[in-house]
Design an enzyme around this catalytic site. Structure first.
Site, PDB file in Angstrom:
ATOM      1  N   GLU A  47     -31.040  -1.462  51.994  1.00 29.65           N
ATOM      2  CA  GLU A  47     -29.954  -2.344  51.568  1.00 29.65           C
ATOM      3  C   GLU A  47     -30.266  -2.884  50.171  1.00 29.65           C
ATOM      4  OE1 GLU A  47     -28.049  -6.450  53.410  1.00 29.65           O
ATOM      5  OE2 GLU A  47     -30.222  -6.224  53.316  1.00 29.65           O
ATOM      6  N   ASN A 110     -21.407  -6.304  50.029  1.00 26.95           N
ATOM      7  CA  ASN A 110     -22.701  -5.696  50.292  1.00 26.95           C
ATOM      8  C   ASN A 110     -22.395  -4.334  50.906  1.00 26.95           C
ATOM      9  OD1 ASN A 110     -25.287  -5.006  51.110  1.00 26.95           O
ATOM     10  ND2 ASN A 110     -25.801  -7.056  51.831  1.00 26.95           N
ATOM     11  N   LYS A 127     -20.656  -4.390  54.539  1.00 25.60           N
ATOM     12  CA  LYS A 127     -21.351  -5.160  55.574  1.00 25.60           C
ATOM     13  C   LYS A 127     -20.421  -6.153  56.262  1.00 25.60           C
ATOM     14  CE  LYS A 127     -25.688  -7.790  56.046  1.00 25.60           C
ATOM     15  NZ  LYS A 127     -26.855  -8.246  55.258  1.00 25.60           N
ATOM     16  N   GLU A 146     -25.861 -14.893  51.271  1.00 23.62           N
ATOM     17  CA  GLU A 146     -24.947 -13.756  51.420  1.00 23.62           C
ATOM     18  C   GLU A 146     -23.514 -14.204  51.708  1.00 23.62           C
ATOM     19  OE1 GLU A 146     -26.040 -10.045  53.237  1.00 23.62           O
ATOM     20  OE2 GLU A 146     -28.055 -10.817  53.611  1.00 23.62           O
ATOM     21  N   CYS A 171     -28.515  -4.207  57.513  1.00 22.42           N
ATOM     22  CA  CYS A 171     -29.365  -5.356  57.789  1.00 22.42           C
ATOM     23  C   CYS A 171     -28.944  -6.133  59.033  1.00 22.42           C
ATOM     24  CB  CYS A 171     -29.426  -6.251  56.554  1.00 22.42           C
ATOM     25  SG  CYS A 171     -30.846  -7.384  56.571  1.00 22.42           S
ATOM     26  N   ASN A 196     -33.085  -5.815  54.131  1.00 24.12           N
ATOM     27  CA  ASN A 196     -34.030  -6.691  53.432  1.00 24.12           C
ATOM     28  C   ASN A 196     -34.208  -7.897  54.348  1.00 24.12           C
ATOM     29  OD1 ASN A 196     -34.273  -6.315  50.044  1.00 24.12           O
ATOM     30  ND2 ASN A 196     -32.605  -5.214  51.036  1.00 24.12           N
TER      31      ASN A 196
END
Length: 317
Positions: A47, A110, A127, A146, A171, A196
């Site tokens: 990611e 993302n 994501k 995020e 993730c 991550n």
């Protein structure tokens, strides 16, 4: 005839904030060359693989924030990776921060892409399960913003690629059973996940010692319960003062780990994945049509004002 995908895990060690895209792409290319030399058809990168994990900082300057995002893919800095893919005949999964223009508005995602062995993008995923927080929280050793920097994606698709059905996630998605089940209902045979993940969980520090365990637990459960291969690939190590887990691995449809990385640096691990092995589970223990009982939970409230239907969808009312 068996359908074999020789899969490579392209784990990355830390990326410094000052590292250029060109420096990072050179590392990605080195891993791809090593994968090719080992007979791989597909390499999976982490990611946000092109930059340091920037959501750890509260960034108010829009231009500075935009510097971590890609406006096109491939762009000038990432084109060498696509060219090498085409030259070597090795496909790849790549996670990155995407800046998109949609309906006259800028949106940040993302994102991950799936690239075939001819260097062509055949799938894109944004994501869904964004972790962390939205506002600056100075009490944390580092931020996890995020929710501030990204818009959530709108679902999990499955791509016809590499001789089978390939899905993508990123993730935090790996922790949620819906991620795998939505793709499982589409017959997915391989799920690719970059991540991550910091060792330290600021809201729940008691979980720190369990971070690697929870990572592998999620991947194994998703694989077994949906009869699919799952590959999870980390950006690991001490990056800008934040230690992140490694633990990159490939899980078979049986739930068994069949390959793993052992360092927190740039590292390659390989697995021979027979997509036909998925059928051993999809036609027996996890034959959804035969054993799944959606009518028994078709009226569970999914979210306030919505109902979860038998096919996994949510409708108002």
């Amino acid at each position: 005839m068996t359908r074999i995908v020789n899969l490579a895990l392209g784990q990355l060690g830390p990326i410094a904030r000052a590292d250029s895209r060109a420096q990072v792409v050179k590392r990605l290319c080195a891993l791809m060359r090593e994968a090719h030399a080992s007979g791989a058809h597909l390499i999976v990168y982490p990611e946000l693989a092109l930059t340091t994990f920037f959501p750890r900082w509260y960034i108010e300057d829009e231009a500075e924030l935009d510097s971590f995002f890609e406006r096109e893919m491939p762009g000038p800095d990432t084109l060498p990776l696509f060219e090498l893919s085409r030259e070597l005949g090795v496909g790849f999964y790549l996670g990155y921060a995407e800046l998109a223009e949609e309906g006259g508005r800028r949106q940040r995602y993302n994102t991950s892409i799936l690239v075939d062995r001819g260097g062509r993008i055949v799938g894109r995923y944004r994501k869904v399960h964004l972790p962390g927080h939205r506002e600056h929280e100075p009490w944390r050793r580092f931020q996890h913003l995020e929710k501030r920097y990204f818009t959530a994606g709108d679902g999990f698709g499955v791509n016809e690629a590499f001789g089978g059905k390939v899905g993508m996630a990123l993730c935090n998605d790996r922790r949620w059973p819906e991620t795998y089940r939505v793709m499982g209902l589409q017959g997915v045979e391989m799920v690719l996940i970059g991540y991550n993940t910091p060792v330290h969980n600021a809201p729940a520090p008691a979980h720190d010692d369990l971070s690697l365990f929870h990572n592998q637990l999620s991947l194994q459960a998703g694989a077994y319960q949906n009869g699919t291969w799952v590959a999870g690939v980390a950006k690991a190590g001490m990056e800008e003062g934040v230690d992140s887990i490694g633990g990159s691995c490939v899980v078979a449809p049986s739930g068994e780990v069949v390959a793993r990385c052992v360092t927190k640096d740039d590292e390659l691990a390989l697995a021979r994945c027979d997509l036909d092995f998925c059928a051993v589970y999809k036609r027996t223990t996890f034959n959804f049509d035969l054993h799944r009982q959606p009518h028994a939970y078709g009226m569970i409230v999914a979210r306030k004002g919505e109902t979860l239907m038998a096919d996994g969808s949510a409708v108002a009312g």
